[in-house]
Every structure is written in structure tokens, then in C-alpha cells.
Scaffold this motif. Structure first.
Motif, PDB file in Angstrom:
ATOM      1  N   GLU A 164     -22.703   5.770 -15.862  1.00 52.94           N
ATOM      2  CA  GLU A 164     -23.250   6.229 -15.829  1.00 52.94           C
ATOM      3  C   GLU A 164     -24.120   7.041 -14.350  1.00 52.94           C
ATOM      4  O   GLU A 164     -25.001   7.605 -14.948  1.00 52.94           O
ATOM      5  CB  GLU A 164     -24.045   4.546 -14.504  1.00 52.94           C
ATOM      6  CG  GLU A 164     -25.171   4.294 -13.995  1.00 52.94           C
ATOM      7  CD  GLU A 164     -25.866   3.738 -15.747  1.00 52.94           C
ATOM      8  OE1 GLU A 164     -26.965   4.118 -15.551  1.00 52.94           O
ATOM      9  OE2 GLU A 164     -25.746   3.679 -16.560  1.00 52.94           O
ATOM     10  N   ARG A 165     -23.575   7.232 -13.664  1.00 53.23           N
ATOM     11  CA  ARG A 165     -23.968   8.820 -12.917  1.00 53.23           C
ATOM     12  C   ARG A 165     -24.096   9.703 -13.626  1.00 53.23           C
ATOM     13  O   ARG A 165     -24.727  10.862 -13.287  1.00 53.23           O
ATOM     14  CB  ARG A 165     -23.305   9.091 -12.053  1.00 53.23           C
ATOM     15  CG  ARG A 165     -23.223   8.151 -11.005  1.00 53.23           C
ATOM     16  CD  ARG A 165     -22.103   8.740  -9.633  1.00 53.23           C
ATOM     17  NE  ARG A 165     -22.102   7.187  -8.375  1.00 53.23           N
ATOM     18  CZ  ARG A 165     -21.096   7.153  -7.557  1.00 53.23           C
ATOM     19  NH1 ARG A 165     -20.464   8.701  -7.584  1.00 53.23           N
ATOM     20  NH2 ARG A 165     -21.534   6.396  -6.722  1.00 53.23           N
ATOM     21  N   THR A 216     -27.249   9.684 -15.723  1.00 54.40           N
ATOM     22  CA  THR A 216     -28.004  10.149 -15.073  1.00 54.40           C
ATOM     23  C   THR A 216     -28.724  11.190 -14.990  1.00 54.40           C
ATOM     24  O   THR A 216     -29.822  11.999 -14.796  1.00 54.40           O
ATOM     25  CB  THR A 216     -27.980   9.064 -13.212  1.00 54.40           C
ATOM     26  OG1 THR A 216     -28.171   7.570 -13.726  1.00 54.40           O
ATOM     27  CG2 THR A 216     -29.212   9.748 -12.445  1.00 54.40           C
ATOM     28  N   ALA A 259     -36.069   8.853 -10.448  1.00 54.61           N
ATOM     29  CA  ALA A 259     -35.265   9.652  -9.775  1.00 54.61           C
ATOM     30  C   ALA A 259     -34.632   9.719  -8.308  1.00 54.61           C
ATOM     31  O   ALA A 259     -33.445  10.251  -8.498  1.00 54.61           O
ATOM     32  CB  ALA A 259     -35.348  10.963 -10.645  1.00 54.61           C
ATOM     33  N   SER A 303     -23.493  11.886  -5.287  1.00 57.48           N
ATOM     34  CA  SER A 303     -23.550  11.099  -5.897  1.00 57.48           C
ATOM     35  C   SER A 303     -22.613   9.921  -5.219  1.00 57.48           C
ATOM     36  O   SER A 303     -22.594   8.679  -5.065  1.00 57.48           O
ATOM     37  CB  SER A 303     -23.311  11.211  -7.630  1.00 57.48           C
ATOM     38  OG  SER A 303     -23.765  11.482  -8.281  1.00 57.48           O
TER      39      SER A 303
END
Length: 491
Positions: A258-259, A262, A290, A315
Motif C-alpha cells: 500500500e505504501r 502511495t 497526500a 513511512s
């Protein structure tokens, strides 16, 4: 109650006899497992009986003593040695240590299959196994009810298992899934040190640092991650731990993917901002989406090889950012309050970092990216780790992009015009010549041209610019103009 070592010895059909550690026969046996690896304690859990024909038993007095000590330290119930004439002779020192530690050492007649011994233990432990399976079912139900993100899963698993869980990336020293509290820095450092020179993570690692102890279990993830239990003194159920590892590993992969998605979206957005395709009011909602809700921001520029480390660390720390890789340079945009942390995250992996001035307006992000690149060139030219655009005046370079363009035209304008009109490479020739410390042979070789051709190009450069490639003052002017050319984005 679980079956004990004494119960096993008492069953005549199993043909087991006590060799040493008779005072430890009351130890419970939850499972019996066969293992011939050199470190069987890594693969067995507390209160499990090791069955071996003796291949894993070392030779030599001291090695056998350490063998017994390791088994006992890990809470193994005992060792059952098959009478197959494979094991090395058991030394008196080893048997004495087993007696001292009350660690049962059994001899199993070669006519007794290990499967019979294992099934006997399994049947006796059936009721307890049913309880463990019920507990395992609760773990999977917790994972099913947990939304992506990891925090809730770790908290619920920790509550169910009765000890705090953490997930540590041992490459970067970060906690991948947010936990209620963080591991002590000393414990994280000890975990990283334990795997510094290891290509494949060991299945289990125990470390002590100061007052903190931890036991870590390798996860099957593409990041170098371990699941960490904060205390090393807890009673670990290997059966449950194995499945907890599986659940946590899946969550790490899901969160990481998922990161990465992104990051890809952020790279597209930052590219549009840097190119001026989005600005002003149109940029604000995209930045808020964001996580960059509050200005001012700052831009960082650094070598592209460090971008993966920067993304992972930021992250994991929950810092909002946008990042972009262009050629061999990475750009990163974050809130000004997070800039120092971003610099720290990048510094270990990049040769130099450039930091822009604060950016208050989304329309100035493109300018901030140029400033960060400029500061990066400044850091490299001075041999510094970090350079701030606001402090780059000592380089005697222009301080704005417009000034850079003006300086470029004044010094290199004739060469740029000649290259565009004639299709020549005078600017490139000048750059390679200066980067190579004005070495004719090296420059000619790098450009793949003859020395006479190089001489002709240098004379043309001098004629068009009115400056010499031999005088220090003119060389300095050429060098600064080339730096300005890069900063202005016209290189």
C-alpha cells in the motif's frame, strides 16, 4: 496435566532409559520433535522433547557441555538419543552438566521408532493441543477483523498472546507497524548488529541491551523484518508463535504494498508540481490528500540510490512526503517541521543532501526543487554532508533561478547558441575537460575524439567566449557557469 519425562521412561513399550539428569524427570513434555541440525534449540520450543540419533550432538567435551547448556537455556524438556551407534561418545563432562542442570538425557532402544514416541506424547497432550488450536483460531479471527495499517493487529495480538509485539526492519532500524510503545533504541541496535553480516535472517534471535531483552523471529517478507517479543523471559509457545509470524508477515506485506502504491501516486504528483503542470489552487487539495496539509514545506535533493531508504524510514515513522527520482537525483517534499527528520533518514545512505528554502506557496514548489538541486551541488562542491540553500552564498553562485539563467547566458551563451545551431558539443567538451582536471588525454578518451579535435574545440570555446581555458580566473568562471547551468535546469 501434560505428560512428563518420567511418564515416558515408565512406559516399558517405549524402551527409554535415563542416562543423566534424573532429578529433572518431572519436566512436562508438550511435544516430541526429531531434529538433526547443529542448533536444534532454534527449532524446538519450551517443554518439547528433542529426539535425535545423535547427528546433531557435537564431539568434544566442551562442545557437548555447551550443547546441554543451550538446550536447557531454551527450556527444552530433554533429549532422547536413539541407540543407533551414530552419536559420538557422550563425555562424562556432558553427563555431569546434565545432572547439574537437572536436564534429562534419555537413551531410546533402536527398535523403538521415533514416531511411536512422538505419537505417545501427542495423544497425551491432545487436550492441551485443542486449547492451542482454539487460541490459534482467535488469532486468525483477529487478523480478519483488522483493517489495513497494522496498529490494531499488533495491539490485539499482543493482548491475546500476553506480551508486547513489535515489527522491526533490521536494515533501517525502524518499526514497520506502529505499536503502542517503541522498543528501546539499544534493543533495536543489538538486533541490527546481530544480523549485520548475515545474508539470510536466522529463524530466532535473542538479544540483551542494557535493561532491555527481546526475542526476534524472522518474517518471510521482502523487507528484512523480524517480529519481536519485548521480553526474553516469557513462555513462548512455538506453535502459536509460528502462526503469529505468518499473520504479521502478511500484514507487513500488505502495508508495504500500500505504501509503494502511495509512493507511485506521490511521484506522479510531485513530477507535475515540479514541471509546473499543477499549481496554485489546483495543487492545494492534492497536497492535502497526500498529508501535506500545512505549509511551509521544504524540498530535499540527494542521490537517487538513497530514495528507497528515505521512503522506508519516513513511512515507518508516519511522516507525510512526496518523492520523485529524476536521472540520478531524488527529490523529496515534506513539511518544514519534518525536514530535519528527513535529513537524518537520508544522511546514512546519501553522499550529500541539498535543502531548499521554506516553500509557502504550492506554486513555488518547482522553484524549491531547483533550490534543493542547487544546494546539493553546493554540498558536493564543498565536501559537506548537508547544504541549505539559504546558506549557499559563500559559493559566490547566483541565489535565484533567474540569476542563474542570467549568469549562464553571460558566460556560456555563445557556446549554447553554437551547439544548438551547429549540432556541436562545445558545452559538454568544456564540462568533461574541467571535470577531468584539464587532462587532454583523459578528456579526448572520454569524448572519444582525437587530441587534435579536442584542441580545435577548446580554441573555438576560447574564441566564442573570450575566456581562456588556462587562466585560473576564467576556469573558475567557466566552472560556476556550468553549475548555474545545472541549477537553471538548462544543462
Amino acid at each position: 496435566m501434560a505428560i512428563t519425562v518420567q511418564d515416558i521412561v515408565s512406559m516399558d513399550q517405549l524402551a527409554c532409559s535415563v542416562v543423566a539428569g534424573v532429578d529433572g524427570l518431572a519436566r512436562p513434555v508438550l511435544w516430541a520433535h526429531s531434529c538433526e541440525l547443529a542448533d536444534p534449540w532454534t527449532w524446538l520450543g519450551r517443554d518439547e522433547l528433542l529426539m535425535t540419533v545423535g547427528i546433531c550432538v557435537p564431539s568434544g567435551e566442551q562442545a557437548q557441555v555447551r550443547f546441554i547448556e543451550q538446550l536447557d537455556a531454551k527450556g527444552i524438556a530433554g533429549v532422547a538419543l536413539g541407540d543407533h551407534l551414530v552419536a559420538p561418545p557422550l563425555t562424562s563432562a556432558m553427563l555431569a552438566k546434565a545432572d547439574e542442570l537437572r536436564f534429562p538425557v534419555l537413551s531410546v532402544r533402536h527398535t523403538t521408532p521415533f514416531a511411536a514416541l512422538a505419537r505417545t506424547v501427542a495423544i497425551a497432550s491432545q487436550s492441551e493441543q485443542l486449547g492451542r488450536i482454539t487460541r490459534l483460531g482467535r488469532l486468525y479471527e483477529l487478523a480478519r477483523l483488522t483493517t489495513p495499517g497494522g496498529t490494531a493487529l499488533l495491539e490485539r495480538l499482543s493482548a491475546e498472546l500476553g506480551y508486547a509485539l513489535h515489527v522491526v526492519d533490521v536494515e533501517y532500524g525502524t518499526e514497520v507497524l506502529a505499536a503502542t510503545s517503541r522498543l528501546p533504541a539499544g534493543v533495536v541496535g543489538a538486533l541490527r548488529a546481530a544480523v549485520t553480516d548475515v545474508d539470510r535472517l536466522p529463524p530466532r534471535i535473542s538479544v540483551t541491551a542494557g535493561d532491555g531483552t527481546a526475542t526476534a523471529f524472522a518474517l518471510s517478507t521482502h523487507r528484512r523484518c523480524v517480529m519481536v517479543i519485548e521480553s526474553g523471559d516469557v513462555d513462548l509457545d512455538a506453535f502459536v508463535i509460528l502462526h503469529a509470524q505468518s499473520l504479521v508477515g502478511v500484514e507487513v506485506e500488505r502495508t508495504t504494498r500500500e505504501r509503494e502504491r502511495t509512493d507511485r501516486l506521490g511521484e506522479t504528483l510531485l513530477g507535475q508540481l515540479v514541471d509546473g503542470k499543477i499549481g496554485g489552487e489546483a495543487a492545494s487539495p492534492r497536497l492535502e490528500q497526500a498529508g501535506l496539509t500545512t505549509s511551509p514545506w521544504q524540498a530535499l535533493a540527494f542521490t537517487a540510490v538513497a530514495v528507497d531508504a528515505a521512503r522506508a524510514v519516513l513511512s515507518d515513522d508516519g511522516v507525510a512526503y512526496l518523492s520523485l527520482v529524476s536521472d540520478d537525483t531524488a527529490l523529496l517534499l515534506c513539511a518544514r517541521d519534518d525536514a530535519d527528520g528527513a535529513v537524518t533518514a537520508v544522511r546514512e545512505h546519501a553522499d550529500a543532501i541539498g535543502v531548499s528554502a521554506p516553500i509557502a506557496d504550492p506554486g513555488r514548489i518547482s522553484e524549491g526543487a531547483r533550490e534543493a538541486r542547487w544546494a546539493l551541488e553546493s554540498a558536493r562542491s564543498r565536501g559537506a554532508e548537508v547544504a541549505d540553500y539559504s546558506d549557499s552564498a559563500p559559493l559566490f553562485l547566483p541565489r535565484t533561478v533567474e540569476e542563474a539563467r542570467f549568469a549562464t547566458r553571460v558566460v556560456l551563451g555563445p557556446l549554447l547558441d553554437h551547439d544548438r545551431a551547429k549540432g556541436t558539443e562545445l558545452v559538454r567538451t568544456l564540462r568533461v575537460f574541467l571535470d577531468g582536471d584539464r587532462n587532454w588525454s583523459g578528456t579526448a578518451e572520454a569524448l572519444r575524439i582525437h587530441r587534435q579535435t579536442l584542441g580545435y574545440r577548446l580554441r573555438t570555446i576560447e574564441s566564442l567566449t573570450g575566456r581562456s581555458t588556462r587562466k585560473p580566473a576564467d576556469i573558475a568562471m567557466f566552472w560556476m557557469a556550468l553549475a548555474a547551468l545545472d541549477i537553471a535546469g538548462e544543462g
